[in-house]
Design a protein around this motif. Structure first.
Motif, PDB file in Angstrom:
ATOM      1  N   ASP A 160      -0.962   7.598  -4.345  1.00  0.00           N
ATOM      2  CA  ASP A 160      -1.492   7.770  -2.977  1.00  0.00           C
ATOM      3  C   ASP A 160      -2.429   6.634  -2.615  1.00  0.00           C
ATOM      4  O   ASP A 160      -2.410   6.134  -1.483  1.00  0.00           O
ATOM      5  CB  ASP A 160      -2.220   9.116  -2.853  1.00  0.00           C
ATOM      6  CG  ASP A 160      -1.280  10.303  -2.822  1.00  0.00           C
ATOM      7  OD1 ASP A 160      -0.066  10.091  -2.587  1.00  0.00           O
ATOM      8  OD2 ASP A 160      -1.754  11.431  -3.037  1.00  0.00           O
ATOM      9  N   GLU A 161      -3.258   6.191  -3.571  1.00  0.00           N
ATOM     10  CA  GLU A 161      -4.191   5.095  -3.291  1.00  0.00           C
ATOM     11  C   GLU A 161      -3.433   3.775  -3.106  1.00  0.00           C
ATOM     12  O   GLU A 161      -3.802   2.958  -2.256  1.00  0.00           O
ATOM     13  CB  GLU A 161      -5.203   4.990  -4.425  1.00  0.00           C
ATOM     14  CG  GLU A 161      -6.213   6.132  -4.440  1.00  0.00           C
ATOM     15  CD  GLU A 161      -7.046   6.177  -5.698  1.00  0.00           C
ATOM     16  OE1 GLU A 161      -8.166   6.745  -5.649  1.00  0.00           O
ATOM     17  OE2 GLU A 161      -6.602   5.652  -6.746  1.00  0.00           O
ATOM     18  N   ILE A 162      -2.387   3.563  -3.905  1.00  0.00           N
ATOM     19  CA  ILE A 162      -1.581   2.341  -3.745  1.00  0.00           C
ATOM     20  C   ILE A 162      -0.926   2.337  -2.367  1.00  0.00           C
ATOM     21  O   ILE A 162      -0.933   1.324  -1.665  1.00  0.00           O
ATOM     22  CB  ILE A 162      -0.516   2.266  -4.854  1.00  0.00           C
ATOM     23  CG1 ILE A 162      -1.191   2.069  -6.207  1.00  0.00           C
ATOM     24  CG2 ILE A 162       0.476   1.132  -4.585  1.00  0.00           C
ATOM     25  CD1 ILE A 162      -0.254   2.195  -7.402  1.00  0.00           C
ATOM     26  N   ALA A 163      -0.381   3.483  -1.962  1.00  0.00           N
ATOM     27  CA  ALA A 163       0.266   3.582  -0.649  1.00  0.00           C
ATOM     28  C   ALA A 163      -0.747   3.386   0.469  1.00  0.00           C
ATOM     29  O   ALA A 163      -0.475   2.700   1.465  1.00  0.00           O
ATOM     30  CB  ALA A 163       0.952   4.935  -0.508  1.00  0.00           C
ATOM     31  N   SER A 164      -1.928   3.977   0.330  1.00  0.00           N
ATOM     32  CA  SER A 164      -2.952   3.875   1.369  1.00  0.00           C
ATOM     33  C   SER A 164      -3.426   2.443   1.525  1.00  0.00           C
ATOM     34  O   SER A 164      -3.601   1.957   2.658  1.00  0.00           O
ATOM     35  CB  SER A 164      -4.134   4.781   1.009  1.00  0.00           C
ATOM     36  OG  SER A 164      -5.158   4.653   1.965  1.00  0.00           O
ATOM     37  N   GLU A 165      -3.628   1.734   0.416  1.00  0.00           N
ATOM     38  CA  GLU A 165      -4.084   0.351   0.490  1.00  0.00           C
ATOM     39  C   GLU A 165      -3.007  -0.553   1.079  1.00  0.00           C
ATOM     40  O   GLU A 165      -3.315  -1.521   1.793  1.00  0.00           O
ATOM     41  CB  GLU A 165      -4.498  -0.131  -0.892  1.00  0.00           C
ATOM     42  CG  GLU A 165      -5.763   0.533  -1.396  1.00  0.00           C
ATOM     43  CD  GLU A 165      -6.165   0.047  -2.782  1.00  0.00           C
ATOM     44  OE1 GLU A 165      -5.734  -1.045  -3.180  1.00  0.00           O
ATOM     45  OE2 GLU A 165      -6.920   0.777  -3.463  1.00  0.00           O
ATOM     46  N   ALA A 166      -1.741  -0.232   0.808  1.00  0.00           N
ATOM     47  CA  ALA A 166      -0.652  -1.010   1.407  1.00  0.00           C
ATOM     48  C   ALA A 166      -0.619  -0.809   2.924  1.00  0.00           C
ATOM     49  O   ALA A 166      -0.367  -1.753   3.682  1.00  0.00           O
ATOM     50  CB  ALA A 166       0.680  -0.606   0.789  1.00  0.00           C
ATOM     51  N   ASP A 167      -0.906   0.404   3.367  1.00  0.00           N
ATOM     52  CA  ASP A 167      -0.918   0.702   4.818  1.00  0.00           C
ATOM     53  C   ASP A 167      -2.036  -0.066   5.527  1.00  0.00           C
ATOM     54  O   ASP A 167      -1.831  -0.608   6.618  1.00  0.00           O
ATOM     55  CB  ASP A 167      -1.102   2.205   5.056  1.00  0.00           C
ATOM     56  CG  ASP A 167       0.148   3.002   4.712  1.00  0.00           C
ATOM     57  OD1 ASP A 167       1.240   2.392   4.661  1.00  0.00           O
ATOM     58  OD2 ASP A 167       0.039   4.224   4.486  1.00  0.00           O
ATOM     59  N   THR A 168      -3.207  -0.135   4.916  1.00  0.00           N
ATOM     60  CA  THR A 168      -4.345  -0.791   5.571  1.00  0.00           C
ATOM     61  C   THR A 168      -4.214  -2.302   5.582  1.00  0.00           C
ATOM     62  O   THR A 168      -4.808  -2.987   6.426  1.00  0.00           O
ATOM     63  CB  THR A 168      -5.654  -0.405   4.866  1.00  0.00           C
ATOM     64  OG1 THR A 168      -5.579  -0.775   3.473  1.00  0.00           O
ATOM     65  CG2 THR A 168      -5.906   1.084   4.983  1.00  0.00           C
ATOM     66  N   SER A 169      -3.438  -2.836   4.619  1.00  0.00           N
ATOM     67  CA  SER A 169      -3.293  -4.304   4.545  1.00  0.00           C
ATOM     68  C   SER A 169      -2.126  -4.824   5.366  1.00  0.00           C
ATOM     69  O   SER A 169      -1.978  -6.010   5.563  1.00  0.00           O
ATOM     70  CB  SER A 169      -3.118  -4.742   3.091  1.00  0.00           C
ATOM     71  OG  SER A 169      -1.930  -4.198   2.539  1.00  0.00           O
ATOM     72  N   SER A 170      -1.267  -3.904   5.844  1.00  0.00           N
ATOM     73  CA  SER A 170      -0.084  -4.341   6.591  1.00  0.00           C
ATOM     74  C   SER A 170      -0.397  -4.535   8.060  1.00  0.00           C
ATOM     75  O   SER A 170      -1.430  -4.122   8.555  1.00  0.00           O
ATOM     76  CB  SER A 170       1.041  -3.321   6.429  1.00  0.00           C
ATOM     77  OG  SER A 170       0.639  -2.077   6.902  1.00  0.00           O
TER      78      SER A 170
END
Length: 223
Positions: free
Chosen positions: A213-223
């Motif tokens: 979930d944290e990996i997915a969340s960080e990918a969302d904020t960086s995109s």
């Protein structure tokens, strides 16, 4: 000497093996769009000759959650999808479905494969480390190479990871279509522990200490 084919071999597998011999990562690249997915391209995966082979287990939160078990053999990562993940209990027989070879630099890949792409979902490095061939003869010498063991449908390895250690056996038991299906079983040694359930109790990356979930969340904020 006539080569003994593993159980369930058929013409489709023989044709697939011929293509793989020419380019072991062709199937990997054919299933992916290099300009869209953040996964390694597989064009170059250098490894020092004096380094031991690596294993990796990646938690893959795709359309169906599973764990990808990979072993470095002959310059690629031989790969299996394990729906329930690896166990430390020798009584558990975990289904492992053989998938396409992956490039060596996939071993430390963490990130989000876009939805709609092959394998779309979040990938986390659940465990990683060196491993060695445990297929030994009576004198303690290596009986067969890892590549020969894979082709014969029976691998016995010692893992040296942070979550998984000791012996594991991978045994091919049937083939459906052109996919070999195996069983992944913990060997009953000092590292066996029927009380542990690392898949549920140790649910974070050994590289970044992040959850999926944290990996997915960080990918969302960086995109």
């Amino acid at each position: 000497m006539t080569r003994r084919e593993p159980i369930g071999y058929n013409s489709a597998i023989i044709r697939a093996e011929t293509a793989v011999a020419q380019d072991p990562l062709k199937a990997y690249r054919d299933k992916r769009r290099a300009d869209v997915t953040p996964e390694p391209s597989g064009k170059h995966s250098p490894r020092a000759d004096d380094q031991p082979p690596v294993f990796v287990v990646q938690k893959h939160d795709a359309s169906t959650l599973h764990y990808d078990f990979r072993l470095e053999i002959d310059g690629v990562l031989k790969s299996w999808a394990v729906p329930k993940g690896p166990s430390t209990d020798p009584r558990d027989k975990r289904l492992a479905v053989e998938t396409e070879d992956h490039p060596l630099d996939y071993a430390d890949f963490e990130g989000v494969i876009p939805q709609g792409e092959y394998g779309g979902g979040t990938v986390m490095v659940w465990d990683i480390g060196p491993y060695d061939n445990a297929k030994l003869d009576d004198d303690g010498e290596i009986e067969k190479s890892l590549a020969e063991c894979w082709a014969d449908g029976h691998l016995t390895v010692n893992l040296h990871g942070k979550k998984l250690s000791g012996g594991y056996a991978l045994t091919h038991f049937r083939t459906e279509g052109n996919k070999r299906q195996w069983l992944l079983v913990k060997i009953d040694d000092e590292a066996a522990d029927a009380r542990r359930n690392p898949v549920s109790s140790e649910d974070s990356s050994v590289l970044s200490d992040r959850t999926t979930d944290e990996i997915a969340s960080e990918a969302d904020t960086s995109s």
